[in-house]
Design a protein around this motif. Structure first.
Motif, PDB file in Angstrom:
ATOM      1  N   ALA A 270       0.831  -1.210   0.000  1.00 45.89           N
ATOM      2  CA  ALA A 270       0.000   0.000   0.000  1.00 45.89           C
ATOM      3  C   ALA A 270       0.862   1.255   0.000  1.00 45.89           C
ATOM      4  O   ALA A 270       0.603   2.211  -0.737  1.00 45.89           O
ATOM      5  CB  ALA A 270      -0.935  -0.008   1.213  1.00 45.89           C
ATOM      6  N   VAL A 271       1.922   1.257   0.825  1.00 50.61           N
ATOM      7  CA  VAL A 271       2.797   2.435   0.912  1.00 50.61           C
ATOM      8  C   VAL A 271       3.563   2.644  -0.387  1.00 50.61           C
ATOM      9  O   VAL A 271       3.588   3.746  -0.951  1.00 50.61           O
ATOM     10  CB  VAL A 271       3.772   2.293   2.100  1.00 50.61           C
ATOM     11  N   PHE A 272       4.183   1.577  -0.908  1.00 50.13           N
ATOM     12  CA  PHE A 272       5.061   1.749  -2.059  1.00 50.13           C
ATOM     13  C   PHE A 272       4.287   1.881  -3.370  1.00 50.13           C
ATOM     14  O   PHE A 272       4.743   2.578  -4.280  1.00 50.13           O
ATOM     15  CB  PHE A 272       6.067   0.598  -2.123  1.00 50.13           C
TER      16      PHE A 272
ATOM     17  N   GLY B 278       4.760   5.178  -5.537  1.00 48.23           N
ATOM     18  CA  GLY B 278       5.100   5.112  -6.950  1.00 48.23           C
ATOM     19  C   GLY B 278       4.125   5.889  -7.809  1.00 48.23           C
ATOM     20  O   GLY B 278       4.520   6.604  -8.743  1.00 48.23           O
ATOM     21  N   ALA B 279       2.840   5.774  -7.477  1.00 44.43           N
ATOM     22  CA  ALA B 279       1.819   6.471  -8.266  1.00 44.43           C
ATOM     23  C   ALA B 279       1.901   7.984  -8.085  1.00 44.43           C
ATOM     24  O   ALA B 279       1.796   8.743  -9.049  1.00 44.43           O
ATOM     25  CB  ALA B 279       0.435   5.969  -7.883  1.00 44.43           C
ATOM     26  N   LEU B 280       2.105   8.440  -6.839  1.00 39.25           N
ATOM     27  CA  LEU B 280       2.053   9.864  -6.553  1.00 39.25           C
ATOM     28  C   LEU B 280       3.373  10.577  -6.835  1.00 39.25           C
ATOM     29  O   LEU B 280       3.384  11.728  -7.268  1.00 39.25           O
ATOM     30  CB  LEU B 280       1.653  10.082  -5.092  1.00 39.25           C
TER      31      LEU B 280
ATOM     32  N   LEU C  73      10.319  -2.590  -3.928  1.00 40.33           N
ATOM     33  CA  LEU C  73      10.737  -1.885  -5.146  1.00 40.33           C
ATOM     34  C   LEU C  73       9.846  -2.243  -6.338  1.00 40.33           C
ATOM     35  O   LEU C  73       9.527  -1.388  -7.168  1.00 40.33           O
ATOM     36  CB  LEU C  73      12.197  -2.204  -5.455  1.00 40.33           C
ATOM     37  N   LEU C  74       9.439  -3.514  -6.422  1.00 43.87           N
ATOM     38  CA  LEU C  74       8.518  -3.905  -7.486  1.00 43.87           C
ATOM     39  C   LEU C  74       7.193  -3.160  -7.352  1.00 43.87           C
ATOM     40  O   LEU C  74       6.597  -2.735  -8.351  1.00 43.87           O
ATOM     41  CB  LEU C  74       8.276  -5.418  -7.444  1.00 43.87           C
ATOM     42  N   SER C  75       6.731  -2.992  -6.122  1.00 45.65           N
ATOM     43  CA  SER C  75       5.478  -2.271  -5.896  1.00 45.65           C
ATOM     44  C   SER C  75       5.610  -0.809  -6.292  1.00 45.65           C
ATOM     45  O   SER C  75       4.701  -0.224  -6.888  1.00 45.65           O
ATOM     46  CB  SER C  75       5.063  -2.380  -4.421  1.00 45.65           C
TER      47      SER C  75
ATOM     48  N   GLY D 125      -7.246   3.966  -4.455  1.00 47.83           N
ATOM     49  CA  GLY D 125      -8.030   2.811  -4.884  1.00 47.83           C
ATOM     50  C   GLY D 125      -7.222   1.528  -4.829  1.00 47.83           C
ATOM     51  O   GLY D 125      -7.734   0.474  -4.426  1.00 47.83           O
ATOM     52  N   ILE D 126      -5.959   1.608  -5.221  1.00 46.18           N
ATOM     53  CA  ILE D 126      -5.097   0.433  -5.134  1.00 46.18           C
ATOM     54  C   ILE D 126      -4.966  -0.031  -3.692  1.00 46.18           C
ATOM     55  O   ILE D 126      -5.041  -1.223  -3.389  1.00 46.18           O
ATOM     56  CB  ILE D 126      -3.713   0.756  -5.726  1.00 46.18           C
ATOM     57  N   SER D 127      -4.761   0.910  -2.779  1.00 47.65           N
ATOM     58  CA  SER D 127      -4.617   0.549  -1.367  1.00 47.65           C
ATOM     59  C   SER D 127      -5.889  -0.104  -0.836  1.00 47.65           C
ATOM     60  O   SER D 127      -5.832  -1.124  -0.136  1.00 47.65           O
ATOM     61  CB  SER D 127      -4.269   1.797  -0.545  1.00 47.65           C
ATOM     62  N   PHE D 128      -7.042   0.465  -1.158  1.00 48.13           N
ATOM     63  CA  PHE D 128      -8.308  -0.133  -0.715  1.00 48.13           C
ATOM     64  C   PHE D 128      -8.501  -1.517  -1.320  1.00 48.13           C
ATOM     65  O   PHE D 128      -8.890  -2.460  -0.627  1.00 48.13           O
ATOM     66  CB  PHE D 128      -9.487   0.781  -1.101  1.00 48.13           C
TER      67      PHE D 128
END
Length: 494
Positions: free
Chosen positions: A107-109, A113-115, A315-317, A361-364
């Protein structure tokens, strides 16, 4: 006396009533538990629409933007439920991470990565799959992107429910292709690009599987099968960690950070080489200290691969969040841009609020629905330990680097799952080879028959067939569903 008896009966009646209420509460909780996760996801989707309404309530086509934001949130939830499992599954299956730890790290990574490194600019129509000029008007383009977004989200949702990890990017590509065909005919699609994507269905998993199998063979030959396993590990584990660090440094330079700073392929390789050599030198005393007092057996070796495996999963995340999230919310950004400017032919930036919807959304989705697919990827395809999971993670990074060098479009999902299959099939082949070599020393009555050998497969064929089938039908299924949705929307809109 009678009063005492009455009090006892009253208490017994109260206990029975409380027991009934307790049973009712347990039954209600059991029934409602499967509905909790979809309910929370629905609240998030509605909130995404409300945010869009607040931001664009006074603008033209505000209703379209609100609906598109809700669909983008739905797609992001599905990415978290399906795609992220490929990064975290091996680490969980190898017991290097608990399920809770994997979800927290992912969730964190993924969000970071997205933001931080999410896509600044994307093509109007998913990497040139369809020609936007052929769609005629901005309204037609908006309906097409809306159909593509909903179709890809529905397909990924179905795949998650079935238990098949699929490429969300391929689902988006299929959705855009189907809507483009429905809007402007087969000539609207860039079939050369589609051919390259279809080729990646084969190239990605095969290349990932071969590289993972090669590294697993190297580990077994140089460490596991040695008489002094600890001494061999002290020599080779720092080298292997250095290779992984270098591969991920190059991988992040090419993919994870490409939206922050442009780094050429040659320079990325130099960065990877420098980081790899530095980590190799740093890991020599670390591995020596970790290996002190370890018994000379295979189980002891697993401890030396745990930390590199956790770092690789993180790192993959990060790289996944930086790349695939932008691809998934690209249609949403396209809808927002076209509805505000009526321009749908040029490249455009992804608004920060769209990236926030994607990241959250990914985290949820990961938290609510991810554990099921993480367990399937990590435990149910083949049995993983830290050494095998290390090979899977390293293969993912190296395969992306090779694909970039060759100019091939690849799917990180297909690479990761292909690497898991490669590890499993290599174990089958290696076990069969070693059994064949040892057969001469085993009495005939103690040898395992052919039927029993077939039963002792190390890769579950049912999962193999389910996943490969889902890969093959992802683009055509998303395309067909998107075309139907587009025709339906156009008919209703009149």
């Amino acid at each position: 006396m009678d009063a005492d008896r009455g009090e006892v009966r009253h208490l017994e009646t109260l206990d029975r009533d409380l027991g009934r209420f307790s049973s009712l509460e347990m039954a209600t909780g059991y029934v409602s538990r499967p509905l909790a996760a979809p309910g929370i996801a629905l609240v998030f989707i509605v909130l995404a629409g409300i945010v869009a309404a607040v931001l664009f309530g006074q603008s033209n086509n505000s209703l379209i933007i609100v609906v598109a934001a809700a669909l983008g949130a739905y797609m992001a939830v599905n990415i978290g439920a399906n795609d992220v499992a490929n990064n975290m599954g091996p680490a969980v299956g190898a017991r290097a991470l608990t399920m809770g730890g994997a979800i927290a790290i992912a969730a964190v990574f993924e969000s970071a990565g997205a933001l931080i490194a999410g896509g600044d600019v994307v093509s109007t129509v998913a990497k040139g799959i369809a020609d936007p000029h052929s769609m005629g008007t901005s309204t037609t383009f908006i309906w097409a992107m809306m159909a593509a977004l909903l179709a890809s989200a529905l397909w990924v949702n179905l795949a998650t429910w079935v238990g098949a990890p699929v490429s969300t990017t391929h689902a988006v590509v299929g959705g855009v292709m189907g809507a483009g065909i429905a809007a402007a005919g087969f000539g609207a699609v860039d079939w050369q690009t589609m051919g390259a994507i279809a080729a990646s269905w084969v190239i990605s998993p095969v290349l990932g599987g071969l590289i993972a199998a090669m590294f697993l063979w190297f580990i077994k030959h140089n460490i596991v099968y040695r008489d002094d396993k600890i001494a061999a590990a002290r020599r080779w584990v720092p080298v292997l960690v250095g290779v992984m660090a270098g591969a991920f440094a190059a991988y992040l330079s090419l993919k994870g950070l490409k939206h922050l700073v442009h780094i050429s392929f040659d320079r990325a390789l130099l960065i990877g080489l420098a980081v790899g050599v530095l980590c190799w030198l740093m890991m020599i005393p670390v591995v020596r200290a970790q290996s002190e007092g370890l018994e000379n057996r295979n189980r002891s070796l697993k401890a030396l691969f745990g930390i590199p495996l956790v770092v690789s999963a993180a790192l993959l995340s990060f790289a996944h969040g930086a790349n695939d999230v932008a691809n998934a919310v690209g249609p949403l950004a396209a809808i927002v841009h076209a509805s505000q400017t009526a321009d749908f032919s040029d490249s455009f930036g992804i608004p920060s609020w769209v990236m926030v919807i994607g990241a959250m959304g990914i985290s949820f989705g990961l938290f609510l629905f991810g554990p099921r697919l993480i367990q399937m990827v990590g435990n149910q395809i083949t049995r993983l330990n830290p050494m095998r999971a290390y090979c899977v993670a390293l293969s993912a990074a190296i395969t992306v680097i090779l694909a970039s060098w060759l100019g091939l479009p690849v799917s990180s999902t297909h690479i990761a799952i292909g690497a898991i299959f490669g590890v499993g099939f290599f174990r089958e082949w290696n076990a069969h080879r070693r059994m064949h070599l040892a057969r001469a020393a085993i009495p005939a009555e103690l040898q395992i028959g052919a039927e029993e050998r077939r039963r002792r497969k190390l890769v579950r064929r049912s999962h193999f067939l389910t996943i490969v089938t889902a890969w093959i039908v992802t683009v055509p299924a998303a395309a067909g569903l998107s075309a139907l949705l587009f025709l339906l929307v156009r008919t209703i809109a009149g």
